[in-house]
Design an enzyme around this catalytic site. Structure first.
Site, mmCIF file in Angstrom:
data_model
loop_
_atom_site.group_PDB
_atom_site.id
_atom_site.type_symbol
_atom_site.label_atom_id
_atom_site.label_comp_id
_atom_site.label_asym_id
_atom_site.label_seq_id
_atom_site.Cartn_x
_atom_site.Cartn_y
_atom_site.Cartn_z
ATOM 1 N N HIS A 171 0.846 -1.191 0.000
ATOM 2 C CA HIS A 171 0.000 0.000 0.000
ATOM 3 C C HIS A 171 0.880 1.238 0.000
ATOM 4 C CE1 HIS A 171 -3.068 2.932 1.298
ATOM 5 N NE2 HIS A 171 -3.932 2.069 0.816
ATOM 6 N N ASP B 182 -7.988 -3.799 -0.638
ATOM 7 C CA ASP B 182 -8.559 -3.990 -1.972
ATOM 8 C C ASP B 182 -8.528 -5.458 -2.386
ATOM 9 O OD1 ASP B 182 -9.013 -1.174 -2.579
ATOM 10 O OD2 ASP B 182 -6.841 -1.016 -2.580
#
Length: 432
Positions: A310, A367
């Site tokens: 991330h 996600d």
């Protein structure tokens, strides 16, 4: 923001001149250097493409510490909120700064529930789109169009009108999102039901049909509620900054939220969970994983594993830890034997055990899991970003409300480093 008379000194090398700028302390996180007077004092701007080292506002809503893997809303950790709270309670917290009392919670829930119907004429608005239009293109348009239907909540200087617009947006966007989905598959729109909670109502509007009864699975409803909480706000990301910038011009709230949806539509922002499913389709089957893992480790190969690591969280994504358990709950509840889901679980196992991934902190992020959950629920990938925008709406509104109430708020006006042509004379068309 606390100013304890700390300062930073800037020296301009070619002149030797020095300038002092105050340093402000936040309640947590890095201190900031106040450079608002920089141009007036020095004649210079700062250069910060993407604003990655610039605090564009003062906010008390969301705090992120990417190195420590911390995400909190108004001081409450995201882990505790997803475990003990629900989405509407988190909405209240984001909007008003405190968790609601029983009376406040009941009143707020009632207002959101009673505003969930959309104007009947909006149904005709949907029919103007091609059947195969991307759901996000429809969402951008219909949310912006709300300003054409609700003229009594457009005055941003009227506190009561701001509140009405807030309730309408939180309440109606799930209805618009569900209608967008129904339109894309050619099924009739389903009206909201006041006897269902927020997540249940959304799933009912998406998956029920008029010809038979549909009972919302509580495991799926709870999973949807958690997904909404985890995506409710994420500080000054691209779409939130877009909403604030649009709002700084005094645009109406519906237009501001539509601008946030447009920004979120970008694949570098809201399309990450859709990219995870695209990647799984490219890999195809579990037996091909070693080949693609090898490619992912090759810095000269353009292939990248989506849903791992991330930009903000450097050690772990706190939201992913919550969704990991939820993901397995949903898959166990549905008993789905989908090769893509089996492939995703094997990728997860490798990422958590392989030294290459561990060393580089390429952990599965939010996600990765949200895409798997939404696919298992039956949503097409084209709806993933729509669901993201539904969840993020309350964060956008909270940030917008905070900005509007700020006494020193002014229209956004970033500066630039101009590198174009200098002054030159105009040459007539015949002489060019």
């Amino acid at each position: 923001m606390d100013n304890k008379e700390k300062t930073a000194t800037l020296t301009i090398n070619n002149t030797g001149e020095t300038y002092e700028f105050p340093i402000f302390d936040g309640s947590v996180g890095p201190d900031v250097i106040d450079i608002r007077s920089l141009y007036a004092q020095t004649g210079h701007f700062t250069y910060d493409p993407g604003f990655t080292s610039t605090a564009s506002c003062e906010s008390g809503i969301t705090y992120i510490d990417g190195d420590a893997g911390i995400l909190s809303h108004r001081g409450y950790s995201i882990e505790e909120l997803t475990e003990k709270s629900n989405y509407l309670e988190v909405c209240y917290l984001l909007l008003y700064g405190e968790l609601p009392s029983k009376e406040q919670n009941a009143d707020f829930t009632n207002k959101i529930t009673r505003h969930s119907l959309i104007h009947e004429q909006l149904q005709y608005f949907f029919r103007g789109f091609r059947r195969d239009a991307h759901p996000m293109s429809i969402m951008v348009a219909v949310i912006g169009a709300l300003s054409a239907f609700y003229h009594d909540s457009l005055d941003i200087n009227d506190l009561e009108q701001r509140e009405i617009a807030t309730h309408r947006l939180v309440a109606k966007i799930p209805t618009l999102a569900a209608s967008t989905y129904k339109y894309s598959i050619g099924q009739p729109f389903i009206y909201p039901r006041n006897d269902l909670n927020y997540a249940e109502n959304f799933l009912h509007m998406c998956f029920s049909v008029p010809t038979e009864e549909y009972v919302v699975n509580p495991v799926l409803a709870r999973a949807m509620d958690r997904i909404m909480i985890l995506h409710a706000d994420h500080e000054q990301n691209a779409s939130t900054s877009t909403v604030r910038l649009a709002g700084s011009s005094k645009a109406n709230p519906f237009a501001c939220i539509a601008s946030g949806v447009a920004s979120l539509w970008g694949p570098a922002h809201g399309g990450a969970n859709e990219a995870v499913l695209t990647m799984l389709e490219e890999i195809g089957s579990v037996d091909k994983i070693p080949e693609f893992i090898k490619r992912a480790k090759d810095k000269d190969d353009p292939f990248r594993l989506m849903g791992f690591g991330h930009r903000v969280y450097k050690n772990h994504d706190p939201r992913a830890g919550v969704l990991r358990g939820t993901c397995h709950e949903v898959l166990n509840e549905l008993g789905i034997e989908d090769p893509h889901l089996a492939l995703a679980m094997e990728l997860e196992r490798i990422a958590l055990e392989d030294e290459y991934f561990i060393k580089r902190k390429l952990f599965p992020n939010v996600d990765f899991y949200s895409g798997i959950i939404l696919k298992a629920m039956g949503f097409p990938t084209s709806m993933f970003t729509v669901l993201f925008s539904l969840s993020r709406t309350v964060g956008w509104i909270s940030q917008w409300k905070e900005m509007i109430a700020e006494p020193t708020q002014k229209i956004g006006r970033p500066r630039q480093l101009y590198t174009g042509a200098t002054t030159r004379p105009y040459v007539s068309l015949d002489d060019r």
